[in-house]
Design a protein around this motif. Sequence first.
Motif, PDB file in Angstrom:
ATOM      1  N   PRO A 160      28.646  45.890  18.791  1.00 60.20           N
ATOM      2  CA  PRO A 160      28.611  45.096  20.026  1.00 60.20           C
ATOM      3  C   PRO A 160      27.760  43.840  19.946  1.00 60.20           C
ATOM      4  O   PRO A 160      27.962  42.899  20.707  1.00 60.20           O
ATOM      5  N   TYR A 161      26.785  43.821  19.043  1.00 66.56           N
ATOM      6  CA  TYR A 161      25.903  42.665  18.962  1.00 66.56           C
ATOM      7  C   TYR A 161      26.095  41.866  17.675  1.00 66.56           C
ATOM      8  O   TYR A 161      25.296  40.984  17.353  1.00 66.56           O
ATOM      9  N   SER A 162      27.150  42.172  16.941  1.00 56.83           N
ATOM     10  CA  SER A 162      27.423  41.445  15.701  1.00 56.83           C
ATOM     11  C   SER A 162      28.034  40.085  16.022  1.00 56.83           C
ATOM     12  O   SER A 162      28.769  39.933  17.001  1.00 56.83           O
ATOM     13  N   LEU A 163      27.742  39.101  15.194  1.00 59.40           N
ATOM     14  CA  LEU A 163      28.302  37.773  15.381  1.00 59.40           C
ATOM     15  C   LEU A 163      29.552  37.620  14.528  1.00 59.40           C
ATOM     16  O   LEU A 163      29.589  38.070  13.387  1.00 59.40           O
ATOM     17  N   PRO A 164      30.577  36.997  15.070  1.00 55.24           N
ATOM     18  CA  PRO A 164      31.818  36.825  14.312  1.00 55.24           C
ATOM     19  C   PRO A 164      31.672  35.747  13.244  1.00 55.24           C
ATOM     20  O   PRO A 164      30.829  34.848  13.357  1.00 55.24           O
ATOM     21  N   VAL A 165      32.498  35.831  12.218  1.00 54.05           N
ATOM     22  CA  VAL A 165      32.515  34.789  11.186  1.00 54.05           C
ATOM     23  C   VAL A 165      33.658  33.807  11.425  1.00 54.05           C
ATOM     24  O   VAL A 165      33.737  32.763  10.791  1.00 54.05           O
ATOM     25  N   TRP A 166      34.561  34.156  12.342  1.00 52.26           N
ATOM     26  CA  TRP A 166      35.720  33.320  12.681  1.00 52.26           C
ATOM     27  C   TRP A 166      36.531  32.960  11.445  1.00 52.26           C
ATOM     28  O   TRP A 166      36.852  31.791  11.197  1.00 52.26           O
ATOM     29  N   ALA A 167      36.851  33.987  10.664  1.00 51.86           N
ATOM     30  CA  ALA A 167      37.596  33.771   9.422  1.00 51.86           C
ATOM     31  C   ALA A 167      38.942  33.101   9.666  1.00 51.86           C
ATOM     32  O   ALA A 167      39.358  32.213   8.909  1.00 51.86           O
ATOM     33  N   GLU A 168      39.632  33.509  10.732  1.00 53.45           N
ATOM     34  CA  GLU A 168      40.947  32.928  11.032  1.00 53.45           C
ATOM     35  C   GLU A 168      40.826  31.451  11.371  1.00 53.45           C
ATOM     36  O   GLU A 168      41.614  30.622  10.896  1.00 53.45           O
ATOM     37  N   LEU A 169      39.828  31.103  12.183  1.00 54.39           N
ATOM     38  CA  LEU A 169      39.650  29.711  12.578  1.00 54.39           C
ATOM     39  C   LEU A 169      39.247  28.849  11.383  1.00 54.39           C
ATOM     40  O   LEU A 169      39.705  27.707  11.238  1.00 54.39           O
ATOM     41  N   GLN A 170      38.414  29.407  10.508  1.00 54.32           N
ATOM     42  CA  GLN A 170      38.012  28.660   9.319  1.00 54.32           C
ATOM     43  C   GLN A 170      39.202  28.439   8.396  1.00 54.32           C
ATOM     44  O   GLN A 170      39.359  27.359   7.802  1.00 54.32           O
ATOM     45  N   LYS A 171      40.050  29.455   8.288  1.00 58.20           N
ATOM     46  CA  LYS A 171      41.240  29.335   7.439  1.00 58.20           C
ATOM     47  C   LYS A 171      42.171  28.248   7.958  1.00 58.20           C
ATOM     48  O   LYS A 171      42.866  27.579   7.187  1.00 58.20           O
ATOM     49  N   LEU A 172      42.176  28.063   9.293  1.00 61.99           N
ATOM     50  CA  LEU A 172      43.011  27.027   9.898  1.00 61.99           C
ATOM     51  C   LEU A 172      42.387  25.633   9.766  1.00 61.99           C
ATOM     52  O   LEU A 172      43.007  24.644  10.159  1.00 61.99           O
ATOM     53  N   GLY A 173      41.153  25.572   9.253  1.00 63.12           N
ATOM     54  CA  GLY A 173      40.507  24.288   9.011  1.00 63.12           C
ATOM     55  C   GLY A 173      39.608  23.783  10.112  1.00 63.12           C
ATOM     56  O   GLY A 173      39.194  22.623  10.104  1.00 63.12           O
ATOM     57  N   PHE A 174      39.259  24.637  11.070  1.00 67.21           N
ATOM     58  CA  PHE A 174      38.387  24.196  12.159  1.00 67.21           C
ATOM     59  C   PHE A 174      36.934  24.094  11.703  1.00 67.21           C
ATOM     60  O   PHE A 174      36.433  24.940  10.955  1.00 67.21           O
ATOM     61  N   ARG A 175      36.265  23.074  12.187  1.00 65.29           N
ATOM     62  CA  ARG A 175      34.811  22.963  12.048  1.00 65.29           C
ATOM     63  C   ARG A 175      34.246  23.081  13.465  1.00 65.29           C
ATOM     64  O   ARG A 175      34.359  22.158  14.273  1.00 65.29           O
ATOM     65  N   LEU A 176      33.680  24.234  13.754  1.00 64.78           N
ATOM     66  CA  LEU A 176      33.227  24.516  15.120  1.00 64.78           C
ATOM     67  C   LEU A 176      31.999  23.691  15.448  1.00 64.78           C
ATOM     68  O   LEU A 176      31.020  23.668  14.697  1.00 64.78           O
ATOM     69  N   GLU A 177      32.043  23.011  16.600  1.00 63.68           N
ATOM     70  CA  GLU A 177      30.971  22.107  16.990  1.00 63.68           C
ATOM     71  C   GLU A 177      29.984  22.766  17.953  1.00 63.68           C
ATOM     72  O   GLU A 177      28.866  22.298  18.103  1.00 63.68           O
ATOM     73  N   LYS A 178      30.417  23.821  18.614  1.00 63.67           N
ATOM     74  CA  LYS A 178      29.560  24.458  19.616  1.00 63.67           C
ATOM     75  C   LYS A 178      29.970  25.896  19.774  1.00 63.67           C
ATOM     76  O   LYS A 178      31.142  26.236  19.692  1.00 63.67           O
ATOM     77  N   SER A 179      28.990  26.769  19.968  1.00 62.38           N
ATOM     78  CA  SER A 179      29.287  28.187  20.191  1.00 62.38           C
ATOM     79  C   SER A 179      28.222  28.787  21.101  1.00 62.38           C
ATOM     80  O   SER A 179      27.026  28.607  20.868  1.00 62.38           O
ATOM     81  N   GLU A 180      28.670  29.446  22.147  1.00 56.42           N
ATOM     82  CA  GLU A 180      27.745  30.179  23.007  1.00 56.42           C
ATOM     83  C   GLU A 180      28.444  31.414  23.551  1.00 56.42           C
ATOM     84  O   GLU A 180      29.673  31.444  23.701  1.00 56.42           O
TER      85      GLU A 180
END
Length: 251
Positions: A160-180
Amino acid sequence: ELAKSPGTGPYAAAAVASLACGDRVAAVEGNALRVLSRVFAVSLDIASKEGREKISGLLYDLLPPDRPGDGNQAVMDLGSSHCLPKQPRCANCPLETCCAAHAAGWEEELPVKTAKKAQRVEYRAVALLLDQNGRYLLRTRQERLLHGLWEFPGESISGPYSLPVWAELQKLGFRLEKSEKGPEASHLFTHIHWKMRGFWLRAQGRDLPEEYAWVEAERLSDYAIPSAMGTFLRAVLAKERIEACNGQLSL
């Protein structure tokens, strides 16, 4: 054809076909399983494929060709009003004299149903990803569960308190600018319990494969989004309303 629609199972397809279209098909749900297993003293497990097929065949034979929808609904209504799971009201049931289970005193023993498997808990992170044009990212589920429906992208996490790695989004080439962190939600399926945490993300929009779509907030409700995503859909719409109100106040 109805059963091919995303999110439409055998029962829903049969119910619509018989009630709305007049097709002679058996709409087998909990009430029908219970009523017919008692009336015909069916000892097969109603949770099994064999048991459901047996009940479906019996119900089909009973449906009046000219009024199949009424036949299906009559069985449903009988199950909800008289042929109750516990303490069935046999004394004033219209099928009392022809019910095999009642004649044998087996009302409480039928239907036969195996105990449900323990639900497996799966923790998931859900990406509420917004691009520079104010659009949210949706994807069509390719998995068997909820296949063909639209969802906010997500991934399994270890707890429940683990942070995601967003593997799918990274594979699609996204560079995340903000996360909360965003809203939490819980949804029960037959054998799986999803415990979900949403995350507000921002990234530059980009071209994506056809199973993805950029959708303006006001159009999200036009997409077939499952109830499991309901909390996140409401959170997005509420966020947009608040920001719109703030913008008006600032003016």
